[in-house]
Design a protein around this motif. Structure first.
Motif, PDB file in Angstrom:
ATOM      1  N   VAL A 173       0.775  -1.290  -0.065  1.00  0.00           N
ATOM      2  CA  VAL A 173      -0.201   0.061   0.160  1.00  0.00           C
ATOM      3  C   VAL A 173       0.714   1.273   0.114  1.00  0.00           C
ATOM      4  N   ALA A 174       0.529   2.327  -0.873  1.00  0.00           N
ATOM      5  CA  ALA A 174       1.374   3.388  -0.858  1.00  0.00           C
ATOM      6  C   ALA A 174       0.412   4.697  -1.025  1.00  0.00           C
ATOM      7  N   LEU A 175       0.822   5.450  -0.263  1.00  0.00           N
ATOM      8  CA  LEU A 175       0.035   7.050  -0.319  1.00  0.00           C
ATOM      9  C   LEU A 175       0.922   7.857  -0.840  1.00  0.00           C
ATOM     10  N   ARG A 176       0.684   8.920  -1.711  1.00  0.00           N
ATOM     11  CA  ARG A 176       1.407   9.877  -2.076  1.00  0.00           C
ATOM     12  C   ARG A 176       1.036  11.130  -1.884  1.00  0.00           C
ATOM     13  N   ALA A 177       1.810  12.209  -2.029  1.00  0.00           N
ATOM     14  CA  ALA A 177       1.654  13.513  -1.501  1.00  0.00           C
ATOM     15  C   ALA A 177       0.494  14.269  -2.565  1.00  0.00           C
ATOM     16  N   GLY A 220      -2.153  12.821  -3.392  1.00  0.00           N
ATOM     17  CA  GLY A 220      -3.552  12.260  -2.952  1.00  0.00           C
ATOM     18  C   GLY A 220      -3.901  10.814  -3.679  1.00  0.00           C
ATOM     19  N   ALA A 221      -2.952  10.501  -4.295  1.00  0.00           N
ATOM     20  CA  ALA A 221      -3.143   9.167  -4.679  1.00  0.00           C
ATOM     21  C   ALA A 221      -3.025   8.140  -3.808  1.00  0.00           C
ATOM     22  N   LEU A 222      -3.768   6.987  -3.799  1.00  0.00           N
ATOM     23  CA  LEU A 222      -3.676   5.611  -2.958  1.00  0.00           C
ATOM     24  C   LEU A 222      -3.467   4.556  -3.779  1.00  0.00           C
ATOM     25  N   TRP A 223      -2.359   3.881  -3.868  1.00  0.00           N
ATOM     26  CA  TRP A 223      -2.391   2.772  -4.665  1.00  0.00           C
ATOM     27  C   TRP A 223      -1.890   1.403  -3.746  1.00  0.00           C
TER      28      TRP A 223
END
Length: 699
Positions: free
Chosen positions: A205-209, A211-214
């Motif tokens: 799980v990855a959250l990016r600045a 706003g994307a949640l992968w």
């Protein structure tokens, strides 16, 4: 048995018609031009807004990105005009001097129209990036839930985000202002998995600045050496932010396989595509030195681009163009230091080649060679290794556990794995993307390379067994090509695995043990082989002859290990160079020069003893009707390509001028399949000496 000739051809899915070609070349990366500059990249626009975060993997040369203290390293990024680009680096593996060897990099990219390109330069920095993002605030109102349902209605459900928060606190994969990422692993309830206890969910799980949640969710039915393993049957669903991002029914998933997908809830638009500098990656000893000047045929790339859009490509657990019968000979675009799509990706940076190579990397999960030991690694899980299972032979002839697998590999999986023809489907995709699931696949295959070899009593843990390579030897008694590709897997997995990865110590020991064992054999092999020494003994299938191209395969692995600093591998390659280079410089001693790239040459007497001189080898080769003479009638395949690649690798790794001269001669002979258009259609072995790879960067 005799294998039929390895004729050069390209698989139908990637083949290009004869005739005029449009060749696609790499976009020149921005030139490092200031003190501290390390490497230039190219961003290709997707139409996303400014601030979209691109995440990728990047290898570095020793010393380029020094240790910044406290185990950290730092990078800056800028556009060629000097404007800064926010960047985050998470170093995973280091060189012996402490500098970064491989890292996951995140860039907050400028807005770029679709198809436009922008150079960016990475530089070593004095300070690390800022603090990690406010994860609690960023996850507020978000959703990521996996549900698995069995045929009888039983349901297993996992809310990923609470587990994600806990994993970030314990073992983050990324932690910084642009991206945070972590892994969640959980056993799936047997009732929901079709009654088996071997299915587990592994979700990155990855959250990016931006706003994307992968989420990259993998369903791995791979738990080994435990009761109640077997075929799984289930339906799976992943809901992201109220949207069903993944929904599939799996009626039958064989044990020791896995499948997964990377899906995202993207709010700001897709980040630009990152094109790497393949010449720099070669300098870093991450990949072979491919010729970037020729490019790749547009028709090859178009066919790959078309293939990934078909419905069949999207289905889980399909082969996606991988040869399922790996014993299959003939034209194989997947056998080499990298596969053909991967080579095309490196040479061009084209997203179509990347999509095809990444699709095959995912499809590698369906090959039943993934053996997960829940108590392996450092005790909390790892791929099967011979420290815990010294007697294990994964072949069905291994018998009951612990001699064999507790549940044997099913006979109707559709796959026949073969170490002599195994492709490396995951190293380059992981190297360039940092997708952790692809590292899993790479490590699992490396483990299989060892446990699929028969554990002869003298090889694994027997009383009195000692010496380098015992317990992990993939060379002794193997075909040379099998040894080449098995060592390729061990070497790549050990080199790129994170320093803290619990699988890495065994992988590194396995690779080092094999190189040490070969090195220890050199005095005896030299004495036996005489003047023409330098060929690795092995099982060839035909009495009294040697396929030089298998030595070339092995040389490609030895060369990359030598360039990465393995002194035993360097000693092995130095010894091999006497044969690899000498076969093209022994005409005055009775060995026809063109026979250096023949399909077979004679190497043993009728009594089975090595022929001790070039004259004896040449005479026996001609007597057996194997000689090219002054032509190339015995080289109608990719054998000359292989010899050229081998000479280039020896030149690169050892600085051998003789190898470079032999390469230049061979490249100018007009031998079969050595024209620019041949390499443009199939660039797997378009490997050149240092200085011949074409232009590197643009001002």
């Amino acid at each position: 048995m005799m294998r039929r000739r390895h004729l050069l051809a390209t698989a139908a899915a990637c083949a290009a018609p004869a005739g005029a070609m449009a060749q696609v070349r790499a976009a020149a990366p921005a030139c490092p031009s200031q003190r501290g500059d390390v490497v230039g990249l190219v961003l290709e626009g997707t139409g996303g807004p400014a601030g979209a975060v691109a995440v990728f993997g990047q290898a570095f040369r020793p010393g380029d990105v020094p240790d910044a203290g406290a185990g950290r390293a730092a990078l800056r990024a800028r556009l060629p005009d000097g404007r800064p680009v926010p960047v985050q680096v998470d170093v995973k593996a280091r060189h012996p001097d402490g500098s970064a060897r491989w890292a996951v990099v995140a860039l907050s990219c400028p807005a770029l129209p679709r198809g436009s390109r922008q150079g960016v330069v990475l530089s070593a920095a004095a300070e690390a990036a800022g603090p990690a993002m406010d994860t609690a605030a960023a996850l507020s109102g978000r959703q990521a839930v996996v549900t698995v349902r069995g045929a009888g209605g039983a349901e297993w459900r996992l809310d990923l985000l609470p587990a994600f928060r806990a994993a970030l606190a314990e073992a983050p994969w990324q932690a910084g202002p642009l991206a945070v990422a972590a892994r969640i692993s959980a056993a799936v309830s047997p009732a929901a998995a079709g009654g088996v206890a071997s299915l587990r969910l592994v979700a990155d799980v990855a959250l990016r600045a931006d706003g994307a949640l992968w989420v990259e969710a993998w369903f791995r039915n791979d738990v080994a050496m435990r009761p109640n393993g077997g075929e799984a049957a289930y339906a799976a669903q992943l809901v992201l932010d109220g949207r069903t991002a993944l929904e599939v029914t799996i009626p039958r998933q064989f044990q020791y396989t896995g499948w997964g997908r990377l899906v995202g809830s993207v709010r700001a638009g897709t980040a630009p595509w990152v094109r790497h500098d393949a010449a720099y990656l070669a300098d870093a000893a991450a990949v072979a030195r491919y010729d970037l000047s020729t490019g790749v045929d547009e028709a090859v790339l178009a066919r790959m681009g078309q293939a990934v859009t078909t419905p069949a490509w999207a289905a889980p657990l399909t082969a996606r163009g991988i040869a399922q019968d790996m014993g299959q000979t003939g034209g194989r675009p997947d056998i080499g230091p990298a596969t053909m799509p991967q080579a095309a990706w490196l040479i061009t940076g084209d997203p179509r080649a990347a999509a095809y190579a990444l699709g095959q990397a995912e499809a590698a999960g369906s090959i039943p060679w993934h053996y997960w030991d829940p108590s392996g690694g450092a005790g909390s899980g790892g791929w099967i290794d011979t420290r815990r299972w010294p007697r294990l032979w994964s072949d069905g002839r291994g018998g009951p556990a612990p001699g064999g697998l507790m549940q044997p590999v099913a006979g109707d999986t559709g796959w026949r794995a073969d170490c002599a023809h195994q492709p490396d489907l995951n190293f380059v995709p992981y190297l360039l993307t940092g997708r952790r699931a692809l590292l899993d696949n790479l490590q699992a295959q490396a483990s299989w390379c060892v446990v699929s070899q028969w554990p002869a009593p003298a090889a694994r843990g027997a009383a009195g067994a000692a010496g380098p390579g015992e317990g992990v030897n993939v060379v002794r008694g193997n075909q040379v090509r099998g040894a080449a590709w098995s060592l390729r897997q061990l070497e790549n997995a050990a080199w790129v695995s994170p320093d803290a990865d619990p699988n890495r110590p065994w992988l590194r020991a396995a690779a080092a043990g094999n190189w040490a064992w070969i090195r220890a054999q050199i005095p005896a092999w030299t004495a036996a082989q005489g003047e023409a020494h330098g060929w690795i003994p092995g099982e060839y299938g035909s009495a009294g002859v040697l396929p030089p191209w298998q030595q070339d395969y092995f040389a490609s692995t030895a060369a990359i290990a030598a360039r990465r600093g393995d002194e035993a591998a360097r000693a092995v390659l130095t010894w091999m160079a006497n044969f690899l280079v000498g076969r093209f410089a022994a005409a005055d001693r009775g060995f026809t020069r063109n026979d250096g790239a023949a399909y077979l040459i004679a190497n043993l007497s009728s009594g089975g003893q090595p022929l001790g001189s070039w004259a004896a080898i040449g005479e026996a080769t001609r007597a057996r009707g194997l000689s090219n003479g002054n032509g190339w009638g015995k080289s109608e395949g990719d054998y000359v390509q292989l010899a050229m690649a081998s000479l280039a690798a020896v030149s690169d790794a050892l600085g051998s001028e003789k190898a470079a001269q032999a390469y230049g001669w061979l490249a100018g002979t007009g031998a079969p399949f050595t024209r620019a258009q041949d390499f443009a259609r199939d660039p797997v072995f378009h490997i050149v000496p240092r200085g011949r790879a074409g232009a590197r960067c643009a001002p």
